[in-house]
Design a protein around this motif. Structure first.
Motif, short mmCIF file in Angstrom:
data_model
loop_
_atom_site.label_atom_id
_atom_site.label_comp_id
_atom_site.label_asym_id
_atom_site.label_seq_id
_atom_site.Cartn_x
_atom_site.Cartn_y
_atom_site.Cartn_z
N ASP B 9 45.05 47.12 21.73
CA ASP B 9 43.60 47.02 21.96
C ASP B 9 43.50 45.47 22.57
N LYS B 10 44.19 44.47 22.30
CA LYS B 10 43.71 43.30 22.86
C LYS B 10 43.98 43.34 24.41
N LEU B 11 45.43 43.87 24.72
CA LEU B 11 45.86 43.85 25.95
C LEU B 11 44.93 44.58 26.75
N LEU B 12 44.37 45.87 26.21
CA LEU B 12 43.52 46.53 26.98
C LEU B 12 42.17 45.89 27.44
N ALA B 13 41.83 45.19 26.50
CA ALA B 13 40.61 44.29 26.69
C ALA B 13 41.01 43.18 27.87
N GLY B 14 41.97 42.57 27.72
CA GLY B 14 42.57 41.49 28.85
C GLY B 14 42.68 41.96 30.00
N PHE B 15 43.48 43.39 30.11
CA PHE B 15 43.53 43.87 31.54
C PHE B 15 42.29 44.51 32.01
N ILE B 16 41.28 44.92 31.36
CA ILE B 16 40.02 45.33 31.71
C ILE B 16 39.40 43.92 32.34
N ILE B 17 39.34 42.92 31.73
CA ILE B 17 38.63 41.88 32.08
C ILE B 17 39.33 41.47 33.52
N ALA B 18 40.47 41.48 33.40
CA ALA B 18 41.26 40.68 34.40
C ALA B 18 41.10 41.52 35.72
N ASN B 19 40.96 43.02 35.47
CA ASN B 19 40.95 43.77 36.73
C ASN B 19 39.33 43.63 37.27
N GLY B 20 38.38 43.47 36.06
CA GLY B 20 36.99 43.41 36.64
C GLY B 20 36.99 42.16 37.44
N ALA B 21 37.24 40.91 36.88
CA ALA B 21 37.29 39.84 37.54
C ALA B 21 37.88 40.02 39.14
N ALA B 22 39.17 40.61 39.02
CA ALA B 22 39.82 40.68 40.50
C ALA B 22 38.84 41.81 41.31
N ALA B 23 38.27 42.49 40.86
CA ALA B 23 37.48 43.42 41.81
C ALA B 23 36.35 42.76 42.17
N MET B 24 35.97 41.56 41.66
CA MET B 24 34.87 40.73 42.17
C MET B 24 35.31 39.71 42.94
N GLU B 25 36.59 39.94 43.34
CA GLU B 25 37.21 38.87 44.30
C GLU B 25 37.40 37.34 43.67
N LEU B 26 37.58 37.44 42.04
CA LEU B 26 37.91 36.14 41.52
C LEU B 26 39.45 36.13 41.36
N PRO B 27 40.01 34.98 41.70
CA PRO B 27 41.47 34.74 41.53
C PRO B 27 41.75 34.83 39.88
N VAL B 28 42.63 35.44 39.56
CA VAL B 28 43.14 35.76 38.25
C VAL B 28 44.56 35.47 37.79
N THR B 29 44.80 34.72 36.75
CA THR B 29 46.31 34.41 36.40
C THR B 29 46.51 34.73 34.99
N MET B 30 47.52 35.65 34.59
CA MET B 30 47.51 36.06 33.15
C MET B 30 48.72 35.40 32.84
N PHE B 31 48.91 34.43 31.63
CA PHE B 31 50.04 33.76 31.18
C PHE B 31 50.73 34.40 30.04
N PHE B 32 51.65 35.06 30.05
CA PHE B 32 52.16 36.11 28.67
C PHE B 32 53.00 35.12 27.90
N THR B 33 52.65 35.08 26.67
CA THR B 33 53.46 34.03 25.81
C THR B 33 53.72 34.89 24.45
N PHE B 34 54.68 34.51 23.60
CA PHE B 34 55.05 35.18 22.28
C PHE B 34 54.81 36.62 22.52
N TRP B 35 54.02 37.38 21.78
CA TRP B 35 54.25 38.91 21.45
C TRP B 35 53.57 39.43 22.73
N GLY B 36 52.82 38.77 23.52
CA GLY B 36 52.32 39.22 24.74
C GLY B 36 53.37 39.65 25.64
#
Lengths: 153, 153, 153
Positions: B9-36
């Motif tokens: 559920d948290k990853l869904l939220a994260g990727f939906i936000i990331a994709n939403g921001a990218a669709a608005m042409e904002l640069p997005v970086t996701m840094f995966f750590t531990f269980w991520g």
């Protein structure tokens, strides 16, 4: 950075980020609230000045005392997972949480304990590491307002 | 964005936000750590170049392999809740996590795996999706420092 | 602020921060998604206009209805811990969650419910508090992009 969680893995992540930022000479403030407060507790039992109510004593007993007593948020497996991760960390030269906290302090990271949470859980100032600052939500908001980025951990 | 969690559920939220921001042409970086990190693992078993220690193999077996193996943080109910949510998602045309990851990559979202976490959990580069970047906490801090907003998920 | 969690303690932290910021005249937007939506539900059963499917009814029954039904993320102990914290809060004059929500609204904090999550979990607009706003991920991204700080709770 708001440190809400009292999970070992989240605190590791928080302090690694804080220390990384401090090493790059960025000012860092960590605001400890709710379960996060437990990471700042001294290990042994502490004689408190204002006597605790029965409930406050119960909270105090049930909650972990200091960074060494914290557990993983996942795969704890009755403590086995937590022990395994700690062994791996020392084998792979990843700093343990108590050292990360010391490094943070040496690097000038500000550690603020939320007074409202302390009041709620019956944690006294003398139970926390020496030299910690104390503040309410206002101190977090001011610091967040002048920060380039904030995290809730 | 720091992706610490390995919950579906948290990853869904994260990727939906990331994709939403990218669709608005904002640069997005996701840094995966531990269980991520587990969200970036390939599904099948992978032959690794540097042989794993017994502990590393154990971690590898116990942790989920890739986005399809992740579970809800709440109401998982032995997998039933997770299956129900997945069915509802497909019925209601919400993209599943593997497609969200693909879309993120197609939109130019940067996915960085934390090398310290990989080392700690014994995850090798060849076990993660092709084309992922690798970096330490410094790479997160630099990117956070030049971002307008940061999230810890 | 993204409110993903439906845990009582995280929501307390979220609203205390939101109210603190609003009291300092900073504009605050809280975007409720996934389990966070449950904090905005009305207490009693609500007659919905579009009938729910069986699955949607099941989700609705299993998830907590409104702020009073939420539980602690840790030390819940079958509800005992949650009750103890609530008693301590009222004894120590810490506002309960329903009052924090009311104060937030009175102070002009914007509360936005994520329409995709509502759709997924089968929650209808009439089941949430009156006067809540509704929006998709785009509304969060726009608001985050113009904010000085963002938190994922």
């Amino acid at each position: 950075m708001v440190v809400f969680s009292g999970d070992l893995d989240k605190l590791l992540a928080g302090f690694i980020i804080a220390n990384g930022a401090a090493a790059m000479e960025l000012p860092v403030t960590m605001f400890f609230t709710f379960w996060g407060i437990n990471a700042l507790r001294k290990e042994g039992p502490v004689t408190v000045q204002v006597p605790k109510t029965t409930k406050e004593k119960m909270f105090g007993w049930m909650m972990p005392r200091g960074p060494k007593a914290l557990k993983l948020s996942q795969m704890n497996m009755g403590g086995l997972g937590t022990r395994m991760i700690k062994t791996e960390m020392s084998k792979k030269n990843v700093m343990a949480l108590p050292s990360l906290i010391e490094t943070a302090r040496a690097q000038g990271v500000r550690l603020i304990a939320c007074t409202m949470s302390m009041d709620l859980m019956g944690i006294r100032k003398e139970e926390l590491l020496d030299g910690i600052e104390f503040g309410g939500v206002g101190s977090f908001v001011s610091s967040a307002d002048s920060s380039r980025s904030t995290l809730f951990i």
